[in-house]
Design a protein around this motif. Structure first.
Motif, short mmCIF file in Angstrom:
data_model
loop_
_atom_site.label_atom_id
_atom_site.label_comp_id
_atom_site.label_asym_id
_atom_site.label_seq_id
_atom_site.Cartn_x
_atom_site.Cartn_y
_atom_site.Cartn_z
N ALA A 196 33.77 -56.35 10.08
CA ALA A 196 32.87 -56.32 8.92
C ALA A 196 31.54 -56.98 9.25
O ALA A 196 30.47 -56.50 8.83
N TYR A 197 31.58 -58.08 10.01
CA TYR A 197 30.34 -58.78 10.36
C TYR A 197 29.43 -57.89 11.19
O TYR A 197 28.21 -57.80 10.93
N PHE A 198 29.99 -57.23 12.19
CA PHE A 198 29.14 -56.45 13.09
C PHE A 198 28.79 -55.08 12.52
O PHE A 198 27.82 -54.45 12.97
N VAL A 199 29.54 -54.60 11.54
CA VAL A 199 29.07 -53.44 10.78
C VAL A 199 27.80 -53.84 10.03
O VAL A 199 26.81 -53.09 10.00
N GLY A 200 27.82 -55.03 9.43
CA GLY A 200 26.61 -55.55 8.79
C GLY A 200 25.49 -55.72 9.79
O GLY A 200 24.31 -55.47 9.48
N ALA A 201 25.83 -56.15 11.02
CA ALA A 201 24.81 -56.30 12.06
C ALA A 201 24.16 -54.97 12.40
O ALA A 201 22.93 -54.89 12.59
N MET A 202 24.95 -53.91 12.46
CA MET A 202 24.39 -52.58 12.74
C MET A 202 23.44 -52.15 11.63
O MET A 202 22.37 -51.58 11.90
N PHE A 203 23.80 -52.44 10.39
CA PHE A 203 22.90 -52.12 9.29
C PHE A 203 21.65 -53.00 9.34
O PHE A 203 20.56 -52.56 8.95
N GLY A 204 21.81 -54.25 9.79
CA GLY A 204 20.64 -55.11 9.96
C GLY A 204 19.68 -54.57 11.00
O GLY A 204 18.46 -54.61 10.82
N ILE A 205 20.24 -54.05 12.09
CA ILE A 205 19.41 -53.43 13.13
C ILE A 205 18.69 -52.21 12.57
O ILE A 205 17.48 -52.00 12.79
N SER A 206 19.43 -51.37 11.85
CA SER A 206 18.82 -50.16 11.29
C SER A 206 17.74 -50.51 10.27
O SER A 206 16.70 -49.83 10.19
N TYR A 207 17.97 -51.57 9.50
CA TYR A 207 16.97 -51.99 8.52
C TYR A 207 15.70 -52.47 9.21
O TYR A 207 14.58 -52.15 8.79
N PHE A 208 15.86 -53.22 10.29
CA PHE A 208 14.69 -53.67 11.05
C PHE A 208 13.91 -52.49 11.61
O PHE A 208 12.68 -52.43 11.50
N GLU A 209 14.62 -51.55 12.19
CA GLU A 209 13.94 -50.40 12.79
C GLU A 209 13.25 -49.54 11.74
O GLU A 209 12.18 -48.97 12.00
N LEU A 210 13.84 -49.45 10.57
CA LEU A 210 13.22 -48.66 9.51
C LEU A 210 11.99 -49.35 8.93
O LEU A 210 10.95 -48.73 8.73
N SER A 211 12.11 -50.65 8.66
CA SER A 211 11.01 -51.37 8.03
C SER A 211 9.86 -51.65 8.98
O SER A 211 8.73 -51.87 8.54
N CYS A 212 10.12 -51.63 10.29
CA CYS A 212 9.07 -51.94 11.27
C CYS A 212 8.70 -50.74 12.13
O CYS A 212 8.12 -50.90 13.21
N ARG A 213 9.03 -49.55 11.69
CA ARG A 213 8.78 -48.36 12.50
C ARG A 213 7.29 -48.12 12.72
O ARG A 213 6.89 -47.55 13.75
N GLU A 214 6.46 -48.55 11.78
CA GLU A 214 5.02 -48.37 11.93
C GLU A 214 4.40 -49.52 12.73
O GLU A 214 3.29 -49.37 13.26
N LYS A 215 5.09 -50.62 12.81
CA LYS A 215 4.53 -51.81 13.45
C LYS A 215 4.74 -51.80 14.96
O LYS A 215 3.87 -52.25 15.73
N TYR A 216 5.90 -51.31 15.40
CA TYR A 216 6.23 -51.34 16.82
C TYR A 216 6.40 -49.91 17.34
O TYR A 216 7.14 -49.11 16.75
N GLN A 217 5.71 -49.64 18.42
CA GLN A 217 5.77 -48.31 19.01
C GLN A 217 7.16 -48.04 19.58
O GLN A 217 7.75 -48.88 20.25
N GLY A 218 7.68 -46.88 19.31
CA GLY A 218 8.98 -46.50 19.84
C GLY A 218 10.10 -46.57 18.83
O GLY A 218 11.14 -45.94 19.00
N LEU A 219 9.92 -47.35 17.76
CA LEU A 219 11.00 -47.49 16.78
C LEU A 219 11.17 -46.24 15.92
O LEU A 219 12.25 -46.00 15.38
#
Length: 382
Positions: free
Chosen positions: A335-358
């Motif tokens: 359960a913890y690392f399922v949440g971690a995967m969603f945390g990664i996806s949230y970071f990539e979605l919210s910062c897609r314009e900020k960092y090239q490649g996301l």
């Protein structure tokens, strides 16, 4: 033959013998120390309110409305103990920041309510005094099926912990490719530890030394002895966050309800290294996190087969499921690392314009597909 009767003016005297050691028992030194500490904390609360709502400790700057600008350093230190201010901060949703995460507050409320509901019935079922017929009526109700669901509600908190840990730490570490230095890494662990250790130490020692004096009844002392036997034998296990391993038996744990903190801290310890791997190579980082989820599923499956554990959490081989599954990290890390995967996806979605490649990550590609399809609209309408 008529039963003998007592005269109307007769008096019945009952003689109760109380052991001398009970009558002579005085409060232990440990209990006195804990009560003194408690009194000192209450005193700090009172002083904090006194400083906050009076002119005591003012530095002469009356132009500012902020108390931080109007009070001297020692007054601000006392102000930080003001329970009213702290409760307001605890129960107030701050403006600004990422408001999309405010939904997590609702998830927390629902989950903690579910946990409380489940434990309320669990304590009744496991107690020595209960009405079996009333319990039977409850079990037959369709609504009662919600109560055992509280067994899994704790995993919601592991999910949230993994989500927030990865989403927030990645946002701080990704610009530096995870290389934040040894000092900052140690500070991350220290910050986590000191936030948890002080309230847990207080609760543990309060339970060990004071609880026995604030209750009574035929089962009270027996229950107290059972709860505190491990506390006196292994008082340090909780402080090192290994109490879900030592003692191994869940029933022998000191203030056993802190098993969640044990698992959560153990997951947190390995999180920064995993985040560093992700910052250096996103694909490998995701693969490692996904592997941990799969490993957790495999271990749980093997344990269920070996000990013949059924869906209701019981083993036909007389194995205490709590000792091998319930409070162990290999069973909860999924359960913890399922949440971690969603945390990664949230970071990539919210910062897609900020960092090239996301923008080209698998999570963002899936998001774009769903966004451009009618699936989300259909789900919302339903």
């Amino acid at each position: 033959m008529a039963a003998p009767s007592l005269p109307d003016d007769a008096k019945i005297v009952a003689k109760v013998t109380v052991p001398k050691e009970v009558l002579a028992e005085s409060m232990s030194t440990g209990a006195i120390i804990i009560l003194v500490v408690t009194g000192f904390i209450v005193l700090l609360w009172l002083l904090g309110m006194l400083v906050s709502y009076t002119n005591i400790g003012n530095n002469g700057n009356f132009r500012s409305d902020k108390i931080e600008d109007r009070k001297m350093a020692w007054a601000l230190a006392l102000h930080s103990w003001n329970p009213i201010v702290n409760l307001q901060k605890l129960f107030t949703v701050k403006d600004g920041g990422d408001k999309t995460l405010n939904v997590l507050n609702g998830v927390r409320v629902l989950s903690i309510g579910w946990v409380i509901l489940g434990h309320s019935f669990a304590f009744v079922m496991f107690s020595s005094v209960k009405n079996s017929q009333s319990l039977k009526v409850l079990f037959e109700s369709d609504w009662f099926s919600l109560v055992p669901g509280g067994y899994f509600a704790v995993d919601t908190f592991f999910f949230l912990s993994g989500f927030l840990t990865f989403a927030l730490l990645i946002s701080k570490m990704y610009p530096k490719r995870g290389m934040i230095g040894i000092v900052n890494t140690l500070l991350i662990y220290f910050h986590r530890y000191y936030r948890l250790i002080f309230p847990m130490v207080y609760i543990q020692f309060f339970t060990m030394y004071v609880v026995r004096y604030i209750g009574s009844g035929p089962m009270y002392r027996t229950t107290w002895d059972w709860m505190n036997k491990s506390c006196f034998a292994n008082p340090w296990s909780n402080f090192l966050f290994i109490a879900n391993f030592h003692p191994w038996s869940m029933g022998s744990a000191c203030i056993g309800w802190v098993w969640y903190l044990m698992c959560d801290m153990q997951f947190f310890i390995i999180s920064p290294p995993l985040i560093v791997i992700y910052c250096l190579n996103r694909k490998i980082g995701k693969l490692v996190v996904l592997s941990l989820i799969i490993i957790s599923m495999i271990i749980n499956g093997i344990l269920a087969l070996v000990w013949d554990i059924s869906m209701d959490g019981k083993s036909s081989k007389n194995q205490n499921v709590g000792d091998v599954v319930y409070n162990k990290p290999w069973s909860r890390m999924g359960a913890y690392f399922v949440g971690a995967m969603f945390g990664i996806s949230y970071f990539e979605l919210s910062c897609r314009e900020k960092y090239q490649g996301l923008s080209n990550t698998i999570f963002n590609k899936c998001y774009d597909i769903l966004k451009n399809s009618q699936i989300i609209s259909l789900l919302v309408c339903c």
